[in-house]
Enzyme design. Structure first.
Site, PDB file in Angstrom:
ATOM      1  CG  HIS A   1      -1.907   1.148   1.180  1.00 17.14           C
ATOM      2  ND1 HIS A   1      -3.156   1.023   0.610  1.00 17.14           N
ATOM      3  CD2 HIS A   1      -1.821   2.432   1.616  1.00 17.14           C
ATOM      4  CE1 HIS A   1      -3.797   2.184   0.703  1.00 17.14           C
ATOM      5  NE2 HIS A   1      -2.999   3.051   1.305  1.00 17.14           N
ATOM      6  CB  CYS A   2       1.974   3.387  -2.700  1.00 13.33           C
ATOM      7  SG  CYS A   2       3.004   4.844  -3.012  1.00 13.33           S
ATOM      8  N   PRO A   3       1.490   5.033   0.392  1.00 16.72           N
ATOM      9  CG  PRO A   3       2.947   5.827   2.037  1.00 16.72           C
ATOM     10  CD  PRO A   3       2.710   4.655   1.138  1.00 16.72           C
TER      11      PRO A   3
ATOM     12  N   GLY B   1      -1.908   6.939  -2.011  1.00 13.88           N
ATOM     13  CA  GLY B   1      -3.122   6.646  -1.261  1.00 13.88           C
ATOM     14  C   GLY B   1      -3.848   5.440  -1.804  1.00 13.88           C
TER      15      GLY B   1
END
Length: 486
Positions: free
Chosen positions: A131-133, A136
């Site tokens: 999950h890439c912040p 998002g």
């Protein structure tokens, strides 16, 4: 641990990641053009039409791919209503379930191969990478092509921006270093170039490293999570080969891991084509119309996102990911207090609860339960103190201390760290929602990787005669194999 892929770990900071990325693009992409075009004393002068056209085309491609990486749905599994309602049918031998799958407790549904439950997206993601912040969004089966294109165009724009910036730094500063200050660039231009240089260097370095690691994973056919699992598996094998049997020290099984090869690496070209959803390499880097693979929800358990071609290096299909011996050990020891039935005598009939007892009887029963809880807490504290004593003795062993500095002891998915200090939790995986290797469908025991225990080879599964938690099935299997009757 905070790094390029996982972003800030401080609670609440990740919501500012996307605005920060947009602000950085605006600063490097548009403020720089304003500075170059308005600073007449900054040689070699304003941007040419060709330079402006190329730079702005790269910025448009960057914005398009970033928007797609942020907004494209990472994918969601849709099971037929009958399959989800009739879950106990799949848990029996001969049910309609898949050959091998995990079970997601939060989704209350089977978990196909290479899928993980994302704690941010709150669902199981097909072929989850992480999950890439910064977007998002999850980097997954459906979003990986857009994420890769975003990295490619971002690095291309940064490289071209570096050419524009360093040309002005050379001709505007270095070439005029002997000229009086009042004839050179203004203070504002110098300050702007300095800030742009610092921001460019940090961004270029970070995104170039991220691009290299992403391309490497792309060519090898591995996700970041699978690389983490492979590194953990290699660590377990190394400990086993060195005779450092961590799991047998407490007498709970003596697990020896069996080597499992990564099964989804089918060659560079096949890996890249599968990830991009097409063999036409001309479409791989199109900012618009490039497309990508889509999960096939019309045919559950078949098609894209549900099944993956294996290379045949292992003895059986479905052996990845390798089992975690530490997790199996805890479950075989009684599930670590996860399920009270593991400590109960299941063959003993329980008296029915009398809801018409007097208040005094209820108070007496409540006090009795308090005493039982206190006794259990004391036993846990005693067990913890015994572990501390064992660790203290091991720390006195110089050989053990030297080995522990080179390899971390295996723990559960939340605590074990790879060489970069990352855990599955850092990648966005909700490790608490995964049942251990065991959606007990048809033929599961034949497809699971074997684990060598003190009593022989075991696949980590229990008898599939009841709809009970997997930990209880494993406990019964151990009791049965040891000939112990409760």
């Amino acid at each position: 641990m905070t790094n390029l892929q996982t972003g800030p770990t401080t609670r609440g900071l990740q919501r500012f990641a996307i605005p920060a990325v947009c602000g950085l693009i605006i600063f490097l992409g548009y403020y720089s053009q304003y500075l170059f075009n308005t600073s007449a004393d900054l040689a070699p002068g304003p941007l040419t039409c060709r330079e402006s056209l190329i730079f702005n085309i790269l910025l448009v491609c960057l914005w398009l791919t970033y928007y797609q990486a942020c907004t494209v749905d990472p994918g969601q599994y849709k099971f037929p209503p009958k399959e989800k309602e009739d879950g106990d049918n799949n848990n029996k031998r001969g049910g309609r379930g898949p050959q091998k799958a995990k079970w997601c407790k939060k989704c209350d549904a089977p978990k196909p191969p290479r899928a993980h439950h994302c704690r941010h997206c709150a669902r199981c993601i097909p072929r989850m990478d992480h999950h890439c912040p910064w977007t998002g969004n999850c980097v997954s089966l459906q979003t990986f092509p857009h994420f890769l294109r975003f990295l490619v165009y971002t690095n291309a724009a940064l490289v071209y921006f570096a050419r524009l910036l360093w040309t002005r730094l050379y001709y505007g500063l270095w070439d005029q270093r002997h000229v009086p200050a009042y004839l050179g660039p203004s203070v504002g231009a110098l300050l702007g170039c300095t800030m742009l240089s610092i921001a460019w260097f940090a961004t270029q370095f970070a995104l170039m490293v991220l691009l290299v690691t992403t391309v490497r994973s792309w060519m090898l056919g591995k996700t970041m999570i699978e690389e983490w699992e492979a590194e953990r598996h290699e660590t377990l094998l190394a400990r086993s080969y060195d005779g450092d049997d961590y799991w047998g020290a407490d007498g709970h099984g003596g697990f020896v891991p069996v080597k499992v090869e990564f099964p989804y690496d089918n060659g560079f070209w096949s890996n890249m084509a599968q990830a991009m959803g097409t063999n036409n390499f001309l479409r791989w880097f199109l900012p618009v119309g490039g497309g990508g693979p889509k999960i096939s929800n019309d045919t559950p358990w078949k098609g894209t996102g549900w099944e993956y071609e294996e290379n045949g290096f292992n003895d059986r299909v479905g052996m990845w990911p390798p089992p975690d011996p530490e997790k199996l050990r805890r479950e075989r020891a009684g599930a670590g207090g996860k399920w009270p039935g593991a400590r109960e005598n299941l063959n003993t009939e329980k008296p029915e609860v009398d809801y018409y007892r007097s208040s005094e009887d209820m108070k007496t029963a409540f006090k009795r339960r308090q005493q039982e809880d206190l006794r259990r807490r004391q036993q846990r504290r005693q067990h913890s103190s015994e572990e501390d004593e064992i660790m203290a003795e091991l720390e006195e062993d110089e050989g053990y201390e030297q080995r522990s500095r080179t390899r971390s002891p295996p723990q559960d998915g939340r605590a074990w760290m790879n060489s970069e200090g990352d855990t599955l939790w850092d990648y966005g995986v909700d490790v608490d929602e995964e049942e251990n290797y065991g959606y007990p469908g048809q033929g599961v025991s034949e497809s699971l990787p074997l684990v060598k225990t003190a009593t022989g080879y075991n696949d980590g599964q229990g008898d599939e005669d009841e709809d009970v938690p997997l930990a209880e099935l494993i406990r019964r299997r151990k009791v049965k194999s040891n000939g112990v009757h409760e």
